[in-house]
Write an enzyme that holds these catalytic residues in place. Structure first.
Site, mmCIF file in Angstrom:
data_model
loop_
_atom_site.group_PDB
_atom_site.id
_atom_site.type_symbol
_atom_site.label_atom_id
_atom_site.label_comp_id
_atom_site.label_asym_id
_atom_site.label_seq_id
_atom_site.Cartn_x
_atom_site.Cartn_y
_atom_site.Cartn_z
ATOM 1 N N CYS A 137 0.839 -1.207 0.000
ATOM 2 C CA CYS A 137 0.000 0.000 0.000
ATOM 3 C C CYS A 137 0.870 1.252 0.000
ATOM 4 C CB CYS A 137 -0.905 -0.007 1.218
ATOM 5 S SG CYS A 137 -1.874 1.500 1.387
ATOM 6 N N CYS A 140 -0.380 4.103 2.224
ATOM 7 C CA CYS A 140 -0.117 3.937 3.656
ATOM 8 C C CYS A 140 1.354 4.173 3.991
ATOM 9 C CB CYS A 140 -0.457 2.519 4.101
ATOM 10 S SG CYS A 140 -1.915 1.805 3.377
ATOM 11 N N ASP A 141 2.254 3.727 3.136
ATOM 12 C CA ASP A 141 3.656 3.591 3.549
ATOM 13 C C ASP A 141 4.666 4.458 2.803
ATOM 14 O OD1 ASP A 141 2.848 1.661 5.372
ATOM 15 O OD2 ASP A 141 3.051 0.041 3.914
#
Ligand code: NAP
Length: 316
Positions: A137, A140-141
């Site tokens: 993701c 997200c990261d």
């Protein structure tokens, strides 16, 4: 008024765009409606930074879109429960019993919208280093990799879209693809080719993700020449498709070889009163807008199904 039993006219399994649209239509049809979700509202789009192909909305954060969809359905009376559905049994009276981690629920009609989970490469180091440089993701990261070099694995829309997203943070993103042609749609291909931070390694697969406590590299093999080399990267973002969440339904419903549920034009499965919509079904276009359309279609048909089979509205 909230339902005080575990019985509903329509139960939807999965809170992605298909499930949320189904919930909106079922609740607006004045059916007692429950949405069961095991993780978070939104499914895959909750992890998507920019949705820019939902008609009428130029650009919206995926989580915001999912939250708005959920709020809209709840406004019309859709209830939500958080549980893991593990089996569906059909009673002699035609109603379906959903076995879940939080107990049983009973429905006149069930709409399955559980979507799909990210595929893994299955190479050494991948599992051990997930969360320590291996990610599925970008939204997200990516921020954890500011000014670093990363690899992006895959050649589809997800790999390009997420690869473009990581370039907001990283110094360099190397796309590793197993063929010499991208599967991604033209617009994303063009953007990726035009991005100066993105380079491509063609005809190559990851053999190992290297690192003791955190990713320090990826060993890749050229599938044409057989040569292996190491990419010096601190992050490996993997986008190689997804597998539908249908393992618990394998003995219940007809599916294709990939585990996607077979449905007709009305999203009806081969079991009366069970519908499937969105990425979980076979031949889905796998878009937010098509999933939402599927969900609406399934809910409209489920509403008719309840009228035909349970006319006294004895549920709830
Ligand atoms: P996908 O289209 O199935 O692409 C998966 C990619 O990963 C392919 O390039 C495939 O290679 C590669 N791959 C698969 N298994 C692999 C393995 N074991 N090792 C190495 N590479 C592997 O999946 P997706 O990109 O997640 O897209 C899924 C669906 O969502 C598509 O319909 C897509 O159009 C849609 N989507 C749309 C958007 C958008 O419109 N903005 C964004 C994201 C996703 P091959 O090409 O060789 O098969």
């Amino acid at each position: 008024m909230p339902n005080t039993t575990n019985e509903y006219e329509i139960i939807i399994v999965g809170a992605g765009p298909a499930g949320l649209a189904a919930g909106l239509y079922a609740a607006r049809a004045r059916r007692s409606t429950l949405l069961i979700e095991r993780k978070v509202t939104g499914g895959q789009i909750a992890l998507t930074a920019d949705v820019e192909n939902y008609p009428g909305i130029d650009n919206i954060n995926g989580f915001d879109l999912a939250t708005a969809m959920h709020g809209q359905a709840a406004k019309y009376g859709m209830e939500t429960a958080y549980a893991d559905v593990t089996a569906i049994d059909t009673r002699a009276d035609g109603r379906h019993v959903l076995r879940t981690s939080e107990g049983d629920y009973v429905a006149g009609a069930v709409i399955l919208t559980g979507g799909a989970d990210y595929n893994r490469l299955g190479v050494p180091g991948e599992e051990r280093l997930t969360g320590f440089g291996v990610s599925y993701c970008a939204t997200c990261d990516a921020a954890f990799f500011k000014d670093q070099d990363v690899a992006v694995i895959g050649g589809g829309d997800s790999a390009m879209e997420e690869g473009l997203f990581v370039t907001r943070y990283v110094r360099k993103a190397t796309v590793v693809h197993r063929r010499d042609t991208l599967r991604a749609s033209a617009i994303l291909r063009e953007r990726a080719f035009a991005n100066p931070k993105i380079s491509f390694v063609w005809n190559s697969v990851v053999e190992e993700i290297i690192g003791a406590d955190a990713v320090t590299g990826a060993r890749i093999r050229n599938v044409v020449t057989g040569e292996t080399s190491t990419l010096d990267v601190t992050g490996v973002f993997i986008f190689i498709g997804a597998t539908p969440n249908t393992a618990y339904l394998r003995d219940k419903l007809k599916m294709d070889a990939g585990g996607h549920i077979l449905v007709n034009d009305w999203m009806e499965t081969d079991v009366p009163g069970i519908f499937a919509a969105g990425d979980i079904r076979a031949n889905s276009a796998r878009q937010v807008v098509s999933a939402a359309g599927d969900g609406a279609t399934a809910a409209i048909r489920a509403d008719h199904y309840i009228t035909d089979h349970f006319p006294t509205a004895s549920i709830a």
